[in-house]
Design an enzyme around this catalytic site. Structure first.
Site, short mmCIF file in Angstrom:
data_model
loop_
_atom_site.label_atom_id
_atom_site.label_comp_id
_atom_site.label_asym_id
_atom_site.label_seq_id
_atom_site.Cartn_x
_atom_site.Cartn_y
_atom_site.Cartn_z
N SER A 125 9.09 75.58 1.59
CA SER A 125 8.16 74.44 1.63
C SER A 125 8.14 73.68 2.94
O SER A 125 7.26 72.82 3.12
CB SER A 125 8.49 73.47 0.48
OG SER A 125 8.25 74.07 -0.77
N GLU B 25 34.63 105.66 27.35
CA GLU B 25 33.26 105.71 27.85
C GLU B 25 33.03 106.72 28.98
O GLU B 25 31.92 107.21 29.14
CB GLU B 25 32.84 104.31 28.33
CG GLU B 25 32.86 103.24 27.25
CD GLU B 25 31.86 103.51 26.14
OE1 GLU B 25 30.73 103.96 26.45
OE2 GLU B 25 32.21 103.28 24.97
#
Length: 759
Positions: free
Chosen positions: A350, A86
């Site tokens: 439903s 990084e």
């Protein structure tokens, strides 16, 4: 052209910022000063984690509540892996890597895009704790300024520790301590070089580089980071080769049952406080929740019980949320795939019918539980919904339609109130819909984005709480250093009347007794429930059971990984099958056979006895005193919409639509017969009355031929058998009595029976 011009401006400004910052200019400082304030309290405390308390104020113990890694406890290889991947100049810069920023800016110009590249570890920490994630030049410049302030306040090891504690590794995992434990079953000190590199590989894209779901992609990324570590001389050639050849070594043990709940708490707290979940976790907050260990354990154990899924099915996921009705707080939540609460959206099928179709329509007076609907194939302007298995019941009541989960009936009722009106009720319950969702498919739970467990829980909590809605939450309050930062408001919103909520509840109790959710009746407790099953190309993808007692509301979901037919569930995985069985198992463990109180009927609800013979003709009338019990049915009504017309079917016993058609030597007698009445055609003469013809169970026009041209002595008796077995009839109706000029009629009229009574 506008986009290209905007990019040129952004790229130029980025380069200008880099040049001025590198040369000690003040342009960057002034550009970001406004609105960019460094807040030390927003940074994680490496030594502690936030305290998460259960409903009984006890501490929730979970790997998610473990404290962060300490600056002086960062293993060399772990720190090296993240720095190499990084921010390779981490130990040499003061928060900003100007060389890297310039390189990233030049690449952006060449690609004509505005990427995020160039961020140091210090910048990433600021981004995760202070700023939004939007990719704008303004945010980037603020990030630069705050990163320099961070570096002035803390040393490199402190910054690295805070960074490692706020990283997100996917699956609700925050920080290297939890990632090491959850993914590898180790402490950071026990990690190998390869394992350190694997953890560093995940954070670039936690979903795409997941070692669980995408092991090959994760391994390739890991090996790339190992190469960076080699190039930056953190490891040697032999160590590099051995690490690249090693397996990922992912831990297969199950997660602790409280972890996902705690991580969902962090996510909710982050939303309330406007910070990141990792900042919440490591911020030293005291968070009071509605957590109950017994319920959380019940969800965890039963969702992991293979016997509660279709036999041989190892691909179906399960999730459930349980809420306390009184507080409307989330007392338990678990998902097998570690999805945080509120993040999973699936087609509701439903289970949305009570919330968006039937309760709204009863609230508006469009239907009652007794309303009759023709359950048959129908085309609604090109939309032709089908019932499950293409089974249709003909004329049924709303109550029966809910119990059977008739799709056609739900869509018909939706046409009575319109999708737009249904959407208004959805909005009151914080159920998220788009404008394109406002069509008839909404009646069957089909929407663009689907529904979350939280949304459905909120809707069913509304029914359980007599029509009042309050967003279900994990958190009661958040404090820090004795100061209350957030406290949940408990003011509810009236969505449905008390009566409507009770009517819907009573119908759903029937559904749990002998409807699609009948697997719950083994519990022997008052419970209301609705099931639902969604499918794609005929293959099931989602199965639901939404239910509630007088104490708790529970939403259970079984589903495939995505909506493709390749990952669909077995056909036996339906809402009424294994999802409902899972719900029953959870309730059984939670209540342990304890007796629960029943739902209390609303004061605005009445039970009325109806004439069933009128219901069959789609009329709702009250039964008269003479109506036999076999022709009555009792049903609940909201007093606002209760019927007040009394049926005349068993009080006015007259022949309907009587017609005579003479022919040579006789006459055809026609009349309209009702199936629940008995008709006798008789002749009155000096020998006494004689029954010539009897008509029973007639339905519609009846024709009888009488071989006699003189009809003066012929009459019809209309009657029925009462509850005591007696025959009750109305006034004798002579075939010629409508002819007032008939002298024989006038002469004998005074001798004809006039009473309503026994035959």
């Amino acid at each position: 052209m506008k986009t290209r011009k905007a990019f040129k401006i952004i790229a130029a400004a980025t380069l200008a910022a880099v040049v001025f910052a590198a040369t000690g200019g003040t342009l960057v400082y002034f550009a970001v000063t406004a609105g960019a304030e460094f807040d030390e309290n927003a940074l994680p405390d490496s030594y502690t984690t936030s305290t998460v308390l259960a409903a009984d104020n006890t501490l929730i113990k979970s790997s998610a509540t473990m404290s962060g890694i300490q600056p002086d406890a960062i293993p060399r290889n772990l720190g090296a892996a993240f720095v190499a991947a990084e921010d390779k100049r981490f130990y040499n810069h003061r928060g900003i890597d100007y060389i890297r920023i310039a390189g990233a800016a030049l690449k952006d110009i060449k690609k004509r895009s505005f990427a995020e590249g160039g961020s140091t570890i210090s910048q990433q920490l600021i981004k995760n704790t202070h700023l939004s994630r939007e990719k704008t030049l303004e945010r980037k410049l603020k990030e630069l300024k705050l990163a320099t302030k961070l570096e002035k306040k803390f040393d490199k090891n402190e910054i690295l520790a805070m960074y490692l504690n706020v990283l997100y590794f996917g699956g609700g995992i925050y920080g290297v301590n939890q990632a090491s434990e959850e993914l590898l079953g180790k402490t950071p000190e026990e990690l190998t070089v390869a394992e350190c590199a694997m953890l560093a590989a995940i954070i670039k894209n936690p979903a795409g580089y997941s070692p669980v779901n995408h092991p090959e992609a994760c391994k390739n990324r890991r090996n790339l980071i190992l190469k960076l570590m080699l190039d930056q001389e953190y490891i040697g050639e032999k160590e590099y080769a051995a690490a690249c050849a090693s397996p990922l070594g992912i831990k297969t043990a199950q997660k602790d049952y409280a972890e996902l709940y705690v991580n969902s708490v962090y996510a909710e707290a982050a939303d309330k406080l406007g910070i990141t979940p990792s900042a919440v976790k490591n911020g030293g907050y005291e968070i009071q929740t509605y957590y109950l260990q017994s319920k959380q354990k019940a969800l965890y154990e039963n969702l992991h019980d293979g016997n509660l899924y279709a036999p041989g099915d190892n691909a179906t996921y399960g999730a459930a949320i349980m809420c306390d009705n009184a507080s409307k707080g989330i007392s338990a939540y678990y998902s097998i795939d570690n999805t945080l609460a509120g993040q999973m959206r699936r087609q509701g099928a439903s289970v949305v019918k009570p919330l968006l179709v039937y309760a709204p329509s009863m609230e508006m007076g469009a239907v009652s539980p007794a309303t009759q609907i023709m359950d048959e194939p129908v085309d609604f302007g090109g939309y032709a919904p089908e019932n499950y298995g293409k089974n249709y019941s003909g004329r049924i009541s709303v109550r029966q339609a809910v119990k059977e989960s008739s799709n056609v009936s739900a869509v018909k009722v939706m046409t009575y109130i319109t999708p737009e009106k249904a959407a208004e009720y959805a909005e009151k319950m914080n159920i998220s819909l788009t404008d394109e969702d406002k069509n008839l498919t909404l009646a069957l739970g089909s929407t663009r984005n689907g529904f979350t467990l939280n949304e459905l829980a909120g809707g069913y909590l509304t029914l359980a709480n007599r029509g009042e809605y309050l967003t279900p939450q994990f958190i009661k309050s958040i404090k820090k250093n004795g100061k209350t930062l957030y406290e949940r408001k408990t003011d509810s919103v009236r969505v449905f009347s008390d009566s409507t909520a009770y009517l819907m509840t009573d119908i759903l109790k029937d559904t749990a007794t002998d409807g699609t959710a009948k697997a719950l009746r083994v519990l022997g407790i008052p419970i209301a429930a609705k099931t639902g099953t969604a499918s794609v190309n005929g293959k099931n993808t989602d199965a639901w059971c939404a239910s509630y007692t007088t104490e708790d509301t529970l939403i259970v979901w079984h589903g495939s990984k995505n909506y493709s037919s390749e990952t669909a569930m077995p056909s036996s995985e339906t809402g009424g099958a294994f999802a409902t069985k899972t719900a029953a198992a959870i309730y059984k463990e939670v209540y342990g056979g304890r007796i629960l109180s029943d739902f209390v009927m609303s004061a605005d609800t009445v039970m009325l006895k109806l004439d069933k013979t009128d219901l069959e003709n789609q009329k709702i009338t009250l039964a008269s005193e003479q109506t036999p019990l076999r022709y009555t049915v009792s049903e609940l009504f909201d007093i606002r919409y209760a019927p007040d017309t009394v049926s005349l079917n068993f009080t006015e016993l007259k022949v309907a639509n009587l017609r005579l058609s003479p022919y040579p030597g006789g006459c055809t007698v026609q009349f309209e017969a009702k199936p629940f009445l008995e008709y006798e055609i008789c002749k009155n003469n000096i020998l006494g009355d004689r029954i010539l013809y009897t008509v029973t169970e007639g339905d519609g026009d009846v024709s009888v031929n009488i071989e006699d041209n003189n009809l003066n002595d012929y009459y019809i008796k209309v009657g029925f058998i009462n509850d005591s077995g007696q025959k009750i009839c109305g006034e004798h109706q002579y075939l010629t009595e409508n002819d007032e000029n008939n002298s024989h009629y006038k002469e004998n009229k005074k001798n004809r029976p006039k009473f309503f009574g026994l035959f």
